[in-house]
Design a protein around this motif. Structure first.
Motif, short mmCIF file in Angstrom:
data_model
loop_
_atom_site.label_atom_id
_atom_site.label_comp_id
_atom_site.label_asym_id
_atom_site.label_seq_id
_atom_site.Cartn_x
_atom_site.Cartn_y
_atom_site.Cartn_z
N SER A 26 0.65 -1.06 0.04
CA SER A 26 -0.46 0.26 -0.13
C SER A 26 0.78 1.12 0.22
CB SER A 26 -1.28 0.02 1.57
OG SER A 26 -0.35 0.53 2.18
N THR A 32 -4.59 2.95 -0.62
CA THR A 32 -4.94 2.61 1.30
C THR A 32 -5.15 0.92 0.93
OG1 THR A 32 -7.23 2.56 0.94
CG2 THR A 32 -6.50 4.37 0.99
N PRO A 33 -4.72 0.60 2.11
CA PRO A 33 -4.46 -1.28 2.43
C PRO A 33 -5.47 -1.39 1.89
CG PRO A 33 -3.96 0.11 4.54
CD PRO A 33 -4.37 1.09 3.36
#
Lengths: 252, 252
Positions: A26, A32-33
């Motif tokens: 990420s 984002t994760p």
DNA sequence: ACCTATTCGAACTTTTTCGAACGTTTTTTT
DNA sequence: AAAAAAACGTTCGAAAAAGTTCGAATAGGT
């Protein structure tokens, strides 16, 4: 950045490292994760990796030939032993054979008699198995170690000067359409070099390998002379694979 | 580090060495012993290992490391061990070293810590010793087997592109006049290739090798930087060998 | 403009990791 | 062989990291 591009890079990283982390990816991609997890989920659906907490690893089946030390090997051990015993019937004294890296070929190595025989291999465990057998002439194309296999061979042209009679080949997946597949690209050059120099090609693979395709195709089924598997292969699959150029044999 | 990655490495170590220790693993991964125990518990649930006090052993029958290897040259073992311990002081993490074939260098290999390190070798027993040490990058110039060494100069030009920092060299005889000698000519090309590419050359030899000359000279004493031997070398010999370019060191 | 796929935010749940106190086993000492 | 010491293991629980669900905003393609 395109999702497909990310997927590609994720797979490449997976090939090189064996595992990837969500947090790392990420940050690397600046997403984002959450997005990375969705990527990994999609790749898992395709069977290209296996999710874990915090990341993903190469999926068990596909990583198997590269991980001869992992336990999944012993799962189908009896099948592999049967295949190895069957394959031994093709090996005569004074043969020049090549043993591709893998747990099935390791079983063959264990059963090789200590008789005049030339064996080519890049598998460290196979080498270890042959240390005590002094009458076997062992030939090793060099390389650097990836797990228990020597890969990245700079001197493959050296291999091309050798005259291999019989090659015992392994694959991660065997598929009617996609042929013989592996997960890691580094092994491909070596397999191909062995194949172009071998007069007879025996592909040894337990029944779980059939109808599966890993990431990379390195050969078509037509290039194989004999396909040796175990009795666990379904009759349906037998019918489908019997048609080709390769002879299908089921070890008892 | 991913939990799954730890599990994988633990399993590899387990099958290579037969057993693992909690303390060792916790230090290796930089996690608390508690975490390692939880890892081992999970792996035990899957039947992949069996827990013991302080660690775990392979779940199968073999608690012993697999050692079907040939009778090692145990002559002067304690001297060789001392020399190996002494030589280890010259090896730092991230070094690129070459280990020449021999029983003394095998003792060095046994003592190498599992840390980032690149090791070149042609000795099959040394390779076997390094199978379990996953952080060591193993590089093998190919060849065919003569006893437990891979020889054959097919891949020597490949070797010339590698940049070896430290070479640990062996010899059958060490002589003021005849220099470093061996009996078999096949090993010479390899030794020479290693020597031309190494920046520092350490010759490891127990005291019985001194003042002896084997059939073939492959190098003069001047080409060596450090001569490491044991305390058994006579004072007379010490005086004679101390004069040259090479530093003479006696391991305790 | 409409549909679809991608990306992400936010609240909530699960898993992982570890600390600390308290047993247990193994080793050393007496 | 008993006692002491050291190393190892267990339990409880808390903090951190990762994952999940739901839904909304955005972008591309038709």
């Amino acid at each position: 950045m395109l999702a497909a591009a990310r997927h590609q890079i994720i797979l490449e990283r997976l090939l090189a490292e064996g595992a990837v982390q969500v947090s790392e990816l990420s940050e690397r991609f600046g997403v984002t994760p959450k997005t990375i997890r969705e990527d990994l989920e999609k790749l898992e659906e395709k069977g290209l990796l296996r999710r874990t907490h915090g990341g993903a690893v190469a999926s068990a089946e596909e990583a198997e030939p590269m991980l001869p030390l992992q336990i999944p090997n012993t799962k189908h051990l009896s099948e592999k032993e049967a295949i190895a015993r069957h394959a031994l019937r093709y090996i005569q004294p004074n043969d020049v054979i090549a043993l591709d890296a893998g747990s099935t070929t390791l079983e063959i190595a264990k059963r090789l008699p200590n008789e005049p025989l030339t064996v080519l291999t890049n598998d460290l465990l196979i080498m270890q198995e042959l240390i005590g057998k002094d009458r076997i002439r062992l030939v090793v194309p060099g390389g650097y170690r990836q797990r228990n296999v020597l890969i990245g061979n700079e001197a493959l042209d050296w291999l091309n000067r050798l005259n291999v009679q019989k090659l015992f080949l392994t694959a991660t997946g065997i598929h009617e359409k996609y042929g013989l597949t592996v997960f890691t690209g580094e092994l491909i050059d070596l397999k191909k070099a062995y194949m172009t120099n071998a007069r007879e090609i025996y592909c040894v693979a337990d029944h779980t390998k059939f109808d599966r395709a890993a990431l990379l195709t390195f050969a078509s089924l037509d290039e194989v002379d004999v396909l040796i598997t175990d009795a666990g292969l379904t009759d349906d699959a037998v019918r489908r694979y019997e048609g080709g150029r390769a002879t299908l044999e089921r070890a008892l």
